[in-house]
Design a protein around this motif. Sequence first.
Motif, PDB file in Angstrom:
ATOM      1  N   CYS A   1       1.000  -1.331   0.041  1.00 18.38           N
ATOM      2  CA  CYS A   1      -0.015   0.057  -0.059  1.00 18.38           C
ATOM      3  C   CYS A   1       0.917   1.098   0.018  1.00 18.38           C
ATOM      4  O   CYS A   1       1.927   1.322   0.821  1.00 18.38           O
ATOM      5  CB  CYS A   1      -0.836   0.001   1.141  1.00 18.38           C
ATOM      6  SG  CYS A   1      -2.072   1.400   1.462  1.00 18.38           S
TER       7      CYS A   1
ATOM      8  N   LEU B   1      -7.058   4.057  -2.518  1.00 22.05           N
ATOM      9  CA  LEU B   1      -5.589   3.485  -1.888  1.00 22.05           C
ATOM     10  C   LEU B   1      -4.847   3.241  -3.153  1.00 22.05           C
ATOM     11  O   LEU B   1      -5.361   2.619  -4.007  1.00 22.05           O
ATOM     12  CB  LEU B   1      -6.030   2.305  -1.167  1.00 22.05           C
ATOM     13  CG  LEU B   1      -6.590   2.199   0.248  1.00 22.05           C
ATOM     14  CD1 LEU B   1      -7.045   1.035   0.667  1.00 22.05           C
ATOM     15  CD2 LEU B   1      -5.522   2.964   1.228  1.00 22.05           C
TER      16      LEU B   1
ATOM     17  N   TRP C   1      -1.449   1.421  -4.560  1.00 21.50           N
ATOM     18  CA  TRP C   1      -0.874  -0.123  -4.406  1.00 21.50           C
ATOM     19  C   TRP C   1       0.482  -0.291  -5.366  1.00 21.50           C
ATOM     20  O   TRP C   1       0.359   0.368  -6.657  1.00 21.50           O
ATOM     21  CB  TRP C   1      -1.662  -1.316  -4.788  1.00 21.50           C
ATOM     22  CG  TRP C   1      -2.904  -1.200  -3.720  1.00 21.50           C
ATOM     23  CD1 TRP C   1      -4.335  -0.505  -4.225  1.00 21.50           C
ATOM     24  CD2 TRP C   1      -3.204  -1.775  -2.422  1.00 21.50           C
ATOM     25  NE1 TRP C   1      -5.168  -0.790  -3.212  1.00 21.50           N
ATOM     26  CE2 TRP C   1      -4.600  -1.433  -1.963  1.00 21.50           C
ATOM     27  CE3 TRP C   1      -2.190  -2.455  -1.612  1.00 21.50           C
ATOM     28  CZ2 TRP C   1      -4.969  -1.878  -0.981  1.00 21.50           C
ATOM     29  CZ3 TRP C   1      -2.683  -2.802  -0.579  1.00 21.50           C
ATOM     30  CH2 TRP C   1      -3.867  -2.494  -0.202  1.00 21.50           C
TER      31      TRP C   1
ATOM     32  N   THR D   1      -4.163   4.670   7.145  1.00 26.03           N
ATOM     33  CA  THR D   1      -3.854   3.889   6.376  1.00 26.03           C
ATOM     34  C   THR D   1      -2.219   4.225   6.208  1.00 26.03           C
ATOM     35  O   THR D   1      -1.485   3.299   5.586  1.00 26.03           O
ATOM     36  CB  THR D   1      -4.504   4.322   5.028  1.00 26.03           C
ATOM     37  OG1 THR D   1      -4.352   5.614   4.789  1.00 26.03           O
ATOM     38  CG2 THR D   1      -6.008   3.968   4.991  1.00 26.03           C
TER      39      THR D   1
END
Length: 294
Positions: A7, A21, A23, A260
């Motif tokens: 991530c 998000l 990646w 996150t």
Amino acid sequence: MGMAWQCTGLRWPDAQGPPVLGWRRGGAVRVSAQAYGTEFGFRAEGERRCVGARGNVCPVGVVVSGRSTGARCPECARLDRAHSVAADTIADDPRTYRVYLAWFGPGMVKAGITAEEREAARLREQGAVVFSWLGRGPLMACRRTEELLRSALGVPDRIPYARKRAVRGALPGAAERGAEVAEVYGRAVALKGAGWPRSLERLPFEAVDHAGLFGLDGAVEVAWAVTELVAGGAVAGRLVAAAGPDLHLATADGVVVLDTRLMTGWELVAADTRAGVGVPVADIGGGGVQGGLF
């Protein structure tokens, strides 16, 4: 290292759309939009390693602390900081900047600056529930204004994420939120003859409210915050809200906030969305016990 995805953090590319998000796996990159109401689950594997700096891979792949939000070794952290506008190391940046006032909860208004070309992305990244622009101009004029607000009005340039998270589940209504920003804006504008830089153009007050974008209107009281990920530990639940770097997940034990930034540096694999939370958490809802989260 295996070939699990890593991530790269949560971003808010669109003023109207959901967060995404990022990646990375080898040279491949992708993003996944995070829609409220959907199930979310992953498990960390192996060891957490330095994510490098400024797009460069850490040359030694140092193992880093699970509690660090930066996921960088000291050398990469120094390199990243050296190019940061927030670190006050770039004085000759020719771009136009903006000064803003951001509201995160009752009594929590801060001043900050962002490059005008980024529009309001910085505000979404910080989890500002409401904001208004205050002025625009050269970087150093914006810096002086930020310092003036801090010294003359006691308006901070930083509010800890822990304080932002603690109040997010029970925010006052939109009118009250906007009124608090308007009050600070009025006091800031009244400083016009007391050190306000001449090269800073004042911008009109306009409260922009992100509560709907973040999913915080009528949000459930937050109970827990993840403090670190651990190898083999799952984090899973139903996504109910997001703000700044945080995802709010509804679980059987209450709403859990996941920063996150704690996901970066780990190799992550999909987990059963009913797996719950099997990593260390802190009680931020006043429950006093850590219940069935381990």
